[in-house]
Design a protein around this motif. Structure first.
Motif, PDB file in Angstrom:
ATOM      1  N   TRP A 516     -25.782 -41.879 -17.542  1.00  0.00           N
ATOM      2  CA  TRP A 516     -26.577 -40.970 -18.370  1.00  0.00           C
ATOM      3  C   TRP A 516     -28.049 -41.363 -18.361  1.00  0.00           C
ATOM      4  CZ3 TRP A 516     -25.961 -36.284 -19.301  1.00  0.00           C
ATOM      5  CH2 TRP A 516     -26.727 -35.624 -20.256  1.00  0.00           C
ATOM      6  N   GLU A 517     -28.333 -42.666 -18.300  1.00  0.00           N
ATOM      7  CA  GLU A 517     -29.729 -43.104 -18.206  1.00  0.00           C
ATOM      8  C   GLU A 517     -30.366 -42.568 -16.926  1.00  0.00           C
ATOM      9  OE1 GLU A 517     -29.604 -47.329 -18.421  1.00  0.00           O
ATOM     10  OE2 GLU A 517     -29.480 -47.397 -20.607  1.00  0.00           O
ATOM     11  N   ARG A 518     -29.653 -42.684 -15.827  1.00  0.00           N
ATOM     12  CA  ARG A 518     -30.190 -42.239 -14.546  1.00  0.00           C
ATOM     13  C   ARG A 518     -30.404 -40.724 -14.522  1.00  0.00           C
ATOM     14  NH1 ARG A 518     -31.386 -47.083 -13.688  1.00  0.00           N
ATOM     15  NH2 ARG A 518     -30.580 -48.227 -11.865  1.00  0.00           N
ATOM     16  N   ILE A 519     -29.428 -39.981 -14.997  1.00  0.00           N
ATOM     17  CA  ILE A 519     -29.545 -38.523 -14.943  1.00  0.00           C
ATOM     18  C   ILE A 519     -30.640 -38.049 -15.890  1.00  0.00           C
ATOM     19  CG2 ILE A 519     -27.953 -37.684 -16.732  1.00  0.00           C
ATOM     20  CD1 ILE A 519     -27.912 -36.551 -13.063  1.00  0.00           C
ATOM     21  N   SER A 520     -30.880 -38.810 -16.964  1.00  0.00           N
ATOM     22  CA  SER A 520     -31.904 -38.429 -17.941  1.00  0.00           C
ATOM     23  C   SER A 520     -33.310 -38.615 -17.402  1.00  0.00           C
ATOM     24  CB  SER A 520     -31.739 -39.242 -19.229  1.00  0.00           C
ATOM     25  OG  SER A 520     -30.480 -39.002 -19.811  1.00  0.00           O
ATOM     26  N   THR A 521     -33.455 -39.420 -16.343  1.00  0.00           N
ATOM     27  CA  THR A 521     -34.779 -39.650 -15.769  1.00  0.00           C
ATOM     28  C   THR A 521     -35.091 -38.707 -14.604  1.00  0.00           C
ATOM     29  OG1 THR A 521     -33.994 -41.323 -14.182  1.00  0.00           O
ATOM     30  CG2 THR A 521     -34.645 -42.101 -16.370  1.00  0.00           C
ATOM     31  N   MET A 522     -34.110 -37.904 -14.211  1.00  0.00           N
ATOM     32  CA  MET A 522     -34.335 -36.985 -13.092  1.00  0.00           C
ATOM     33  C   MET A 522     -35.070 -35.732 -13.572  1.00  0.00           C
ATOM     34  SD  MET A 522     -33.078 -38.563 -10.526  1.00  0.00           S
ATOM     35  CE  MET A 522     -33.222 -37.276  -9.300  1.00  0.00           C
ATOM     36  N   ARG A 523     -35.856 -35.162 -12.668  1.00  0.00           N
ATOM     37  CA  ARG A 523     -36.482 -33.888 -12.973  1.00  0.00           C
ATOM     38  C   ARG A 523     -35.418 -32.833 -13.241  1.00  0.00           C
ATOM     39  NH1 ARG A 523     -40.219 -32.992  -8.039  1.00  0.00           N
ATOM     40  NH2 ARG A 523     -38.956 -31.097  -7.986  1.00  0.00           N
ATOM     41  N   GLU A 524     -35.667 -31.983 -14.217  1.00  0.00           N
ATOM     42  CA  GLU A 524     -34.662 -31.003 -14.626  1.00  0.00           C
ATOM     43  C   GLU A 524     -34.238 -30.088 -13.486  1.00  0.00           C
ATOM     44  OE1 GLU A 524     -33.196 -27.142 -15.661  1.00  0.00           O
ATOM     45  OE2 GLU A 524     -35.269 -27.497 -14.994  1.00  0.00           O
ATOM     46  N   ASP A 525     -35.177 -29.757 -12.586  1.00  0.00           N
ATOM     47  CA  ASP A 525     -34.836 -28.822 -11.520  1.00  0.00           C
ATOM     48  C   ASP A 525     -33.904 -29.434 -10.482  1.00  0.00           C
ATOM     49  OD1 ASP A 525     -37.215 -30.380 -10.910  1.00  0.00           O
ATOM     50  OD2 ASP A 525     -37.331 -29.252  -9.043  1.00  0.00           O
ATOM     51  N   HIS A 526     -33.813 -30.773 -10.430  1.00  0.00           N
ATOM     52  CA  HIS A 526     -32.889 -31.424  -9.499  1.00  0.00           C
ATOM     53  C   HIS A 526     -31.447 -31.371  -9.998  1.00  0.00           C
ATOM     54  CE1 HIS A 526     -36.020 -32.786  -6.913  1.00  0.00           C
ATOM     55  NE2 HIS A 526     -36.522 -33.668  -7.748  1.00  0.00           N
ATOM     56  N   ILE A 527     -31.262 -31.282 -11.312  1.00  0.00           N
ATOM     57  CA  ILE A 527     -29.903 -31.406 -11.869  1.00  0.00           C
ATOM     58  C   ILE A 527     -29.414 -30.133 -12.544  1.00  0.00           C
ATOM     59  CG2 ILE A 527     -30.151 -33.895 -12.200  1.00  0.00           C
ATOM     60  CD1 ILE A 527     -30.562 -33.306 -15.202  1.00  0.00           C
ATOM     61  N   ARG A 528     -30.251 -29.088 -12.568  1.00  0.00           N
ATOM     62  CA  ARG A 528     -29.813 -27.864 -13.247  1.00  0.00           C
ATOM     63  C   ARG A 528     -28.585 -27.290 -12.539  1.00  0.00           C
ATOM     64  NH1 ARG A 528     -35.343 -24.914 -11.439  1.00  0.00           N
ATOM     65  NH2 ARG A 528     -34.798 -24.482  -9.243  1.00  0.00           N
ATOM     66  N   PRO A 529     -27.721 -26.605 -13.287  1.00  0.00           N
ATOM     67  CA  PRO A 529     -26.459 -26.115 -12.706  1.00  0.00           C
ATOM     68  C   PRO A 529     -26.644 -25.059 -11.617  1.00  0.00           C
ATOM     69  CG  PRO A 529     -26.321 -26.215 -15.110  1.00  0.00           C
ATOM     70  CD  PRO A 529     -27.757 -26.442 -14.756  1.00  0.00           C
ATOM     71  N   LEU A 530     -27.667 -24.218 -11.757  1.00  0.00           N
ATOM     72  CA  LEU A 530     -27.844 -23.121 -10.806  1.00  0.00           C
ATOM     73  C   LEU A 530     -29.120 -23.312  -9.994  1.00  0.00           C
ATOM     74  CD1 LEU A 530     -26.893 -20.135 -13.155  1.00  0.00           C
ATOM     75  CD2 LEU A 530     -25.421 -21.297 -11.513  1.00  0.00           C
ATOM     76  N   ASN A 531     -28.994 -23.160  -8.673  1.00  0.00           N
ATOM     77  CA  ASN A 531     -30.132 -23.232  -7.748  1.00  0.00           C
ATOM     78  C   ASN A 531     -31.007 -24.463  -7.960  1.00  0.00           C
ATOM     79  OD1 ASN A 531     -29.440 -20.643  -6.634  1.00  0.00           O
ATOM     80  ND2 ASN A 531     -30.392 -19.681  -8.416  1.00  0.00           N
ATOM     81  N   PRO A 532     -30.419 -25.646  -7.906  1.00  0.00           N
ATOM     82  CA  PRO A 532     -31.218 -26.855  -8.092  1.00  0.00           C
ATOM     83  C   PRO A 532     -32.123 -27.126  -6.886  1.00  0.00           C
ATOM     84  CG  PRO A 532     -28.992 -27.440  -7.480  1.00  0.00           C
ATOM     85  CD  PRO A 532     -28.996 -25.947  -7.687  1.00  0.00           C
ATOM     86  N   THR A 533     -33.209 -27.853  -7.131  1.00  0.00           N
ATOM     87  CA  THR A 533     -34.119 -28.262  -6.069  1.00  0.00           C
ATOM     88  C   THR A 533     -33.585 -29.519  -5.401  1.00  0.00           C
ATOM     89  OG1 THR A 533     -35.989 -27.405  -7.335  1.00  0.00           O
ATOM     90  CG2 THR A 533     -36.496 -28.965  -5.563  1.00  0.00           C
ATOM     91  N   PRO A 534     -33.509 -29.569  -4.063  1.00  0.00           N
ATOM     92  CA  PRO A 534     -33.023 -30.783  -3.390  1.00  0.00           C
ATOM     93  C   PRO A 534     -33.919 -31.989  -3.686  1.00  0.00           C
ATOM     94  CG  PRO A 534     -33.016 -28.927  -1.881  1.00  0.00           C
ATOM     95  CD  PRO A 534     -33.754 -28.470  -3.102  1.00  0.00           C
ATOM     96  N   TYR A 535     -33.287 -33.115  -3.912  1.00  0.00           N
ATOM     97  CA  TYR A 535     -34.004 -34.384  -4.064  1.00  0.00           C
ATOM     98  C   TYR A 535     -34.164 -34.988  -2.670  1.00  0.00           C
ATOM     99  CZ  TYR A 535     -35.062 -39.163  -5.593  1.00  0.00           C
ATOM    100  OH  TYR A 535     -35.653 -40.385  -5.783  1.00  0.00           O
ATOM    101  N   LYS A 536     -35.312 -35.579  -2.398  1.00  0.00           N
ATOM    102  CA  LYS A 536     -35.613 -36.022  -1.038  1.00  0.00           C
ATOM    103  C   LYS A 536     -35.137 -37.455  -0.788  1.00  0.00           C
ATOM    104  CE  LYS A 536     -39.571 -32.952  -0.378  1.00  0.00           C
ATOM    105  NZ  LYS A 536     -39.300 -32.150  -1.590  1.00  0.00           N
TER     106      LYS A 536
END
Length: 541
Positions: A516-536
């Motif tokens: 949960w700590e790791r996911i909380s530090t990610m940009r919201e667009d990388h983890i959103r359920p629909l049409n997420p932005t790829p992480y590089k």
């Protein structure tokens, strides 16, 4: 003889130094691994120094991340990696063509010359970066392949599935009637639908890593110290019909006094003006019996007959009687129907009864929902607006219904200090050569920017220093990054020559916290359920 076989090979172990499932051992592998080991031995290459990396190529569930899990069982496996006499006996029948000198060599094998680097359990990970790196004699490292994949694929998949549901449960929840926070709890209820006992136990365990807070699976709770939760089934309600089915009318109050609980419930029913409403008598009796057995944890399944016109009303009668004798009713479970609508109507009833009584008993009682819950259902309920406090998720979680496999692979990347590459016309299947380290580069805003893979002999990335990051396969795609923090992701966990385990594997509780700590530090667009932005994920220059 059959009983001995069952108890030694099937029943999960709670010995922390051995794999949870006693089937996990050197023979839990594909036949070609042993065939290759023989060929390596026969060709004099068994002790060549090899490097294998375990990774996956595509994110699951149409998302842009994965949660790494299962490494705790890998450590137990390699700690106990030895062929038994019965294994050798069987393999001799399977491979009668082998040189007799091969068998003593195979029986002597262990992981005393293996090094294993790994990411932490609960880490957020991405395609192509090595999750595990194995170094050591070619034959032994090859023999580990299938079992490592088996122990990591499903745990990582279900931890990811669980986390996606947790993220969905926190996404734009419309609270129409109350101002409660959006910390909706998720419970794993999938044992009966799991792919066998091991799928059930493993599923409960790694759903916890992904953020679920409890399980209905009693064995998983015992083995892994996971909170065990549950209510009752429709069968319990249906087993009551007439008053004679209630064998005792008494209950012990919170002060230790025995009273007639049935009469008290009937009194409350009259006070609430429910006497003229045709609620189901058997259901009311069942709720009374269940409250008698568990007054401090009274949660009622209210949809056996009619949720709003019977189940919830009967719950209120029994709950109010419990409150009068010093117990707080916990809540209800909805297992069918329009969950958004029913949860709102139930909450209205709770609030109105509290206003009528001028007390605070029911307004914040928990409403649990089950009935084929998945990520899409949770998002839909959030959009509709609901009053649900917890979701009990079964089939769609435990079976990973939307994607049944992760697709991790285990590839040779170096042998005798020389890089190895697998080529393919399909770019996705090209293996990036050489032994690699992985670093997460984090910006000034404390959000990860990119994961960087470098060769082991390269200079690690430095804080506040510009670093050139390249796309693995497109030469013109590159960027300079200046990190404020550099996080190394691969750590040496196992070194056979230096006593084995070098770092303790995190507990399930710590793995869940890290996740949960790791996911909380990610940009919201990388983890959103629909049409997420790829992480590089990049490679060094």
């Amino acid at each position: 003889k059959v009983f001995k076989m069952i108890t030694t090979n099937v029943i999960p172990s709670n010995d922390v130094n051995h794999p949870t499932n006693n089937l996990v051992g050197p023979l839990l592998t594909d036949f070609y691994q042993i065939s290759m080991a023989y060929a390596y031995w026969k060709g004099g290459r068994a002790n060549d120094q090899a490097v294998f990396e375990l990774f996956y190529r595509k994110n699951p569930f149409n998302g842009e991340f994965c949660i790494f899990a299962g490494i705790d069982e890998v450590f137990k496996f390699i700690s106990n990696f030895r062929f038994r006499d019965s294994d050798i006996t069987y393999l001799k029948k399977l491979m009668p063509y082998c040189d007799p000198d091969f068998w003593p060599w195979l029986k002597a094998l262990d992981c005393s010359e293996i090094k294993l680097y790994s990411m932490q359990q609960g880490e957020i990970v991405f395609p192509r970066e090595p999750l595990v790196r194995v170094e050591g004699p070619l034959a032994v490292a090859q023999l580990l392949e299938t079992t490592l994949l088996n122990l990591i694929n499903y745990p990582s998949l279900i931890a990811t599935n669980a986390l996606r549901m947790k993220i969905a449960s926190k996404t734009d929840v419309k609270r129409i009637l109350t101002d409660r926070n959006n910390d909706i709890q998720l419970l794993e209820f999938g044992l009966r639908r799991a792919q066998g006992p091991d799928g059930g136990v493993s599923g409960s365990k790694y759903a916890y890593v992904g953020g679920f807070i409890g399980t209905s699976n009693v064995l998983a709770g015992k083995l892994n110290d996971i909170p065990v939760k549950g209510t009752h089934a429709h069968a319990f309600v249906m087993s009551y019909r007439i008053k004679s089915d209630l064998k005792s009318e008494n209950i012990t109050t919170n002060n230790g006094e025995s009273i007639n609980f049935y009469e008290l419930v009937m009194k409350k029913r009259f006070e609430l003006e429910f006497s003229n409403i045709s609620t189901n008598t058997g259901e009311l009796l069942a709720f009374i019996a269940y409250a008698q057995s568990n007054p401090i944890g009274f949660v009622a399944l209210v949809d056996t007959y009619d949720t709003l016109n019977s189940g919830v009303l009967n719950f209120l009668c029994v709950g109010l009687a419990l409150y009068d004798i010093g117990y707080q009713p916990i809540g209800i479970r909805l297992d069918s129907g329009d969950l958004a609508y029913l949860s709102r109507e139930c909450r209205k009833l709770f609030i109105n009864i509290d206003k009528l009584l001028n007390k605070s008993i029911f307004s914040y009682c928990k409403i649990m929902a089950s009935n084929d819950i998945d990520e899409a259902v949770i998002l839909s309920l959030n959009n509709q607006g609901h009053e649900i406090d917890s979701f009990a998720v079964g089939t769609h979680l435990i079976t990973c219904y939307n994607q049944p496999a992760l697709g991790c692979v285990y590839k040779l990347v170096e042998i005798n200090n020389e890089p190895r590459i697998k080529l393919s016309q399909d770019t996705e299947k090209i293996v990036i050569p050489s032994k690699k380290l992985v670093y997460r580069l984090i910006g000034k805003d404390n959000l990860p920017i990119i994961d960087l893979m470098i060769r082991e002999n390269e200079q690690p990335p430095q804080v506040n220093t510009k670093i050139l990051c390249r796309h693995p396969f497109i030469p013109g795609k590159r960027a300079y990054v200046t990190p404020s923090t550099v996080l190394p992701l691969l750590q040496l966990y196992w070194d056979g020559k230096n006593g084995g385990l070098q770092l303790p594997c995190a507990s399930l509780h710590d793995s869940q916290k890290l996740c949960w700590e790791r996911i909380s530090t990610m940009r919201e667009d990388h983890i959103r359920p629909l049409n997420p932005t790829p992480y590089k994920v990049s490679i060094s220059n």
